[in-house]
Structures are given as C-alpha cells and as structure tokens.
Design a protein around this motif. Sequence first.
Motif, PDB file in Angstrom:
ATOM      1  N   ILE A 145       0.929  -1.066   0.085  1.00 29.37           N
ATOM      2  CA  ILE A 145       0.071  -0.094  -0.146  1.00 29.37           C
ATOM      3  C   ILE A 145       1.064   1.221   0.280  1.00 29.37           C
ATOM      4  CG2 ILE A 145      -1.808   1.418   1.154  1.00 29.37           C
ATOM      5  CD1 ILE A 145      -2.629  -1.354   2.336  1.00 29.37           C
ATOM      6  N   VAL A 146       0.777   2.163  -0.996  1.00 30.62           N
ATOM      7  CA  VAL A 146       1.374   3.316  -1.176  1.00 30.62           C
ATOM      8  C   VAL A 146       0.496   4.543  -0.772  1.00 30.62           C
ATOM      9  CG1 VAL A 146       2.873   4.699  -2.484  1.00 30.62           C
ATOM     10  CG2 VAL A 146       3.139   2.302  -2.517  1.00 30.62           C
ATOM     11  N   TRP A 147       0.584   5.366   0.398  1.00 32.45           N
ATOM     12  CA  TRP A 147      -0.126   6.322   0.497  1.00 32.45           C
ATOM     13  C   TRP A 147       0.788   7.448  -0.063  1.00 32.45           C
ATOM     14  CZ3 TRP A 147      -4.559   5.734   3.327  1.00 32.45           C
ATOM     15  CH2 TRP A 147      -4.679   4.603   4.226  1.00 32.45           C
ATOM     16  N   TRP A 148      -0.112   8.513  -1.209  1.00 34.65           N
ATOM     17  CA  TRP A 148       0.740   9.406  -1.835  1.00 34.65           C
ATOM     18  C   TRP A 148      -0.027  10.567  -1.942  1.00 34.65           C
ATOM     19  CZ3 TRP A 148       5.617   9.690  -3.275  1.00 34.65           C
ATOM     20  CH2 TRP A 148       5.885  10.511  -4.190  1.00 34.65           C
ATOM     21  N   ARG A 149       0.468  11.831  -1.788  1.00 32.36           N
ATOM     22  CA  ARG A 149      -0.220  12.917  -1.588  1.00 32.36           C
ATOM     23  C   ARG A 149       0.719  14.009  -2.626  1.00 32.36           C
ATOM     24  NH1 ARG A 149       1.548  10.507   2.273  1.00 32.36           N
ATOM     25  NH2 ARG A 149       0.235   9.741   3.925  1.00 32.36           N
ATOM     26  N   ALA A 150       0.055  14.962  -2.965  1.00 33.12           N
ATOM     27  CA  ALA A 150       0.671  16.016  -4.034  1.00 33.12           C
ATOM     28  C   ALA A 150       1.866  16.441  -3.390  1.00 33.12           C
ATOM     29  CB  ALA A 150      -0.456  17.066  -4.325  1.00 33.12           C
ATOM     30  N   ASP A 151       2.050  16.695  -2.079  1.00 39.93           N
ATOM     31  CA  ASP A 151       3.134  17.516  -1.518  1.00 39.93           C
ATOM     32  C   ASP A 151       4.516  16.418  -1.276  1.00 39.93           C
ATOM     33  OD1 ASP A 151       2.037  16.154   0.541  1.00 39.93           O
ATOM     34  OD2 ASP A 151       2.124  18.224   1.967  1.00 39.93           O
ATOM     35  N   ASP A 152       3.994  14.909  -1.654  1.00 39.49           N
ATOM     36  CA  ASP A 152       5.153  13.917  -1.670  1.00 39.49           C
ATOM     37  C   ASP A 152       6.192  14.095  -2.435  1.00 39.49           C
ATOM     38  OD1 ASP A 152       4.166  12.957   1.155  1.00 39.49           O
ATOM     39  OD2 ASP A 152       2.794  11.376  -0.020  1.00 39.49           O
ATOM     40  N   GLY A 153       5.900  14.557  -3.339  1.00 38.91           N
ATOM     41  CA  GLY A 153       6.731  14.629  -4.702  1.00 38.91           C
ATOM     42  C   GLY A 153       6.214  14.477  -5.815  1.00 38.91           C
ATOM     43  N   ASP A 154       6.906  14.568  -6.989  1.00 40.99           N
ATOM     44  CA  ASP A 154       6.333  14.644  -8.244  1.00 40.99           C
ATOM     45  C   ASP A 154       6.394  13.185  -8.867  1.00 40.99           C
ATOM     46  OD1 ASP A 154       9.081  13.921  -8.966  1.00 40.99           O
ATOM     47  OD2 ASP A 154       9.629  15.728  -9.624  1.00 40.99           O
ATOM     48  N   LEU A 182       9.449   5.167  -5.881  1.00 37.31           N
ATOM     49  CA  LEU A 182       8.654   4.628  -4.922  1.00 37.31           C
ATOM     50  C   LEU A 182       8.127   3.488  -5.429  1.00 37.31           C
ATOM     51  CD1 LEU A 182       8.199   4.486  -2.070  1.00 37.31           C
ATOM     52  CD2 LEU A 182       6.079   5.930  -2.296  1.00 37.31           C
ATOM     53  N   LEU A 183       7.432   3.361  -6.434  1.00 34.23           N
ATOM     54  CA  LEU A 183       6.736   2.282  -7.093  1.00 34.23           C
ATOM     55  C   LEU A 183       7.824   1.213  -7.543  1.00 34.23           C
ATOM     56  CD1 LEU A 183       4.118   3.754  -9.447  1.00 34.23           C
ATOM     57  CD2 LEU A 183       3.562   2.469  -7.250  1.00 34.23           C
ATOM     58  N   VAL A 184       8.986   1.441  -7.995  1.00 34.12           N
ATOM     59  CA  VAL A 184      10.193   0.478  -8.452  1.00 34.12           C
ATOM     60  C   VAL A 184      10.585  -0.042  -6.964  1.00 34.12           C
ATOM     61  CG1 VAL A 184      12.522   0.489  -9.282  1.00 34.12           C
ATOM     62  CG2 VAL A 184      10.616   1.798 -10.520  1.00 34.12           C
ATOM     63  N   ASP A 185      10.906   0.580  -6.073  1.00 35.95           N
ATOM     64  CA  ASP A 185      11.344   0.252  -4.736  1.00 35.95           C
ATOM     65  C   ASP A 185      10.362  -0.593  -4.066  1.00 35.95           C
ATOM     66  OD1 ASP A 185      13.463   1.829  -4.872  1.00 35.95           O
ATOM     67  OD2 ASP A 185      12.976   3.349  -3.486  1.00 35.95           O
ATOM     68  N   ALA A 186       8.775  -0.457  -4.099  1.00 42.16           N
ATOM     69  CA  ALA A 186       7.903  -1.192  -3.640  1.00 42.16           C
ATOM     70  C   ALA A 186       7.772  -2.402  -4.487  1.00 42.16           C
ATOM     71  CB  ALA A 186       6.416  -0.449  -3.660  1.00 42.16           C
ATOM     72  N   GLN A 187       7.880  -2.515  -5.730  1.00 40.00           N
ATOM     73  CA  GLN A 187       7.971  -3.589  -6.503  1.00 40.00           C
ATOM     74  C   GLN A 187       9.022  -4.694  -6.294  1.00 40.00           C
ATOM     75  OE1 GLN A 187       8.739  -3.401 -10.743  1.00 40.00           O
ATOM     76  NE2 GLN A 187       7.194  -5.037 -11.068  1.00 40.00           N
ATOM     77  N   ASP A 211       8.252  11.548 -11.019  1.00 45.67           N
ATOM     78  CA  ASP A 211       9.636  10.683 -10.725  1.00 45.67           C
ATOM     79  C   ASP A 211       9.738  10.075  -9.353  1.00 45.67           C
ATOM     80  OD1 ASP A 211      10.131  11.410 -13.632  1.00 45.67           O
ATOM     81  OD2 ASP A 211      11.234  13.329 -12.993  1.00 45.67           O
ATOM     82  N   ASP A 212       9.387  11.168  -8.301  1.00 45.18           N
ATOM     83  CA  ASP A 212       9.356  10.541  -7.020  1.00 45.18           C
ATOM     84  C   ASP A 212       8.523   9.326  -6.753  1.00 45.18           C
ATOM     85  OD1 ASP A 212      11.332  12.322  -6.263  1.00 45.18           O
ATOM     86  OD2 ASP A 212       9.604  13.817  -5.971  1.00 45.18           O
ATOM     87  N   LEU A 213       7.179   9.463  -7.380  1.00 49.97           N
ATOM     88  CA  LEU A 213       6.291   8.304  -7.377  1.00 49.97           C
ATOM     89  C   LEU A 213       6.755   7.284  -7.949  1.00 49.97           C
ATOM     90  CD1 LEU A 213       3.729   7.002  -6.315  1.00 49.97           C
ATOM     91  CD2 LEU A 213       2.406   8.025  -8.046  1.00 49.97           C
ATOM     92  N   THR A 214       7.459   7.365  -9.122  1.00 48.92           N
ATOM     93  CA  THR A 214       7.783   6.391 -10.089  1.00 48.92           C
ATOM     94  C   THR A 214       8.980   5.686  -9.123  1.00 48.92           C
ATOM     95  OG1 THR A 214       7.538   7.551 -12.096  1.00 48.92           O
ATOM     96  CG2 THR A 214       9.253   5.559 -12.243  1.00 48.92           C
TER      97      THR A 214
END
Length: 134
Positions: A55-64, A71-76, A66-69
């Motif tokens: 589960i990834v909680w993600w908000r606008a101020d968590d980053g752009d 995090l998704l790679v790390d989670a995977q 690229d940051d979400l990408t």
Amino acid sequence: MVSTVGGAFGFTSGTIVQEFGYDDDVDPALREAAETLTGTELVDEDYEDVADSAIVWWRADDGDVDDLTDLLVDAQANLDGDGLIWVLTPKARTTGAVPTSEIEEAVRTAGMHATSAASMGEHWSGIRVSSRRR
C-alpha cells in the motif's frame, strides 16, 4: 469506481502487506481492514524481507511523478512474485489530491500497469497496480 472500506484490496489471509508513505493523515479504517483481510499487521518501509503486496499512501506534496515512479520501483522490488500495489491518494478536489494522470504516468514509467480504481473510504481513492514481470 468501486466504493469500499478495504474490501476492494483483494488481499487474502496470510498476505504480508508493506506500507509506504504512512503519516498522520492515513485512514485507520483502511489500515484495519487490510489487517483484518490478511490476519497480519502491515509492515513498514524498513521491512527487510519480501512482501506479497504493498500500500502506497501518496499526496501531492510527497513529490512529483519521478518520485512516485521511484517509490513504485522500490515497492515492486520488495514484492514476492507478481504482488499487487495499491496507490492511495486523497480524493479529487481535496487537499493533497493527485491527478490520476500523474499516477498512471508513474505506473507506466515504472513498467507496471494500473488495473482498476476504487473509492477507498471517505477521503481516499485507490489505483490498483500490477507488475509486468517477464
């Protein structure tokens, strides 16, 4: 879009779910629902073993995007096999909301596929992500 408090997660008993982006604003009912479905407590970002889902909680101020990408790679990378990842964001038109297009871009860039969307409780929306492992 499915409306639920945890039922749309699709987790099963014994599933180890790693949680990313925990903060004071997360929905405790969703966390509890995930733990009830799995029969196990959620593990945090520092968990050093493999997990079945995330589960990834993600908000606008968590980053752009690229940051979400990243995090998704790390989670995977922490998943055992083809586990599911849920990206949970504040609902549209609320503080911290993230455009669906940004999440979908991050998912594609990470080499994954957004499979469905769901209303997750009162304040959060979720996008279900699966890997495209070869």
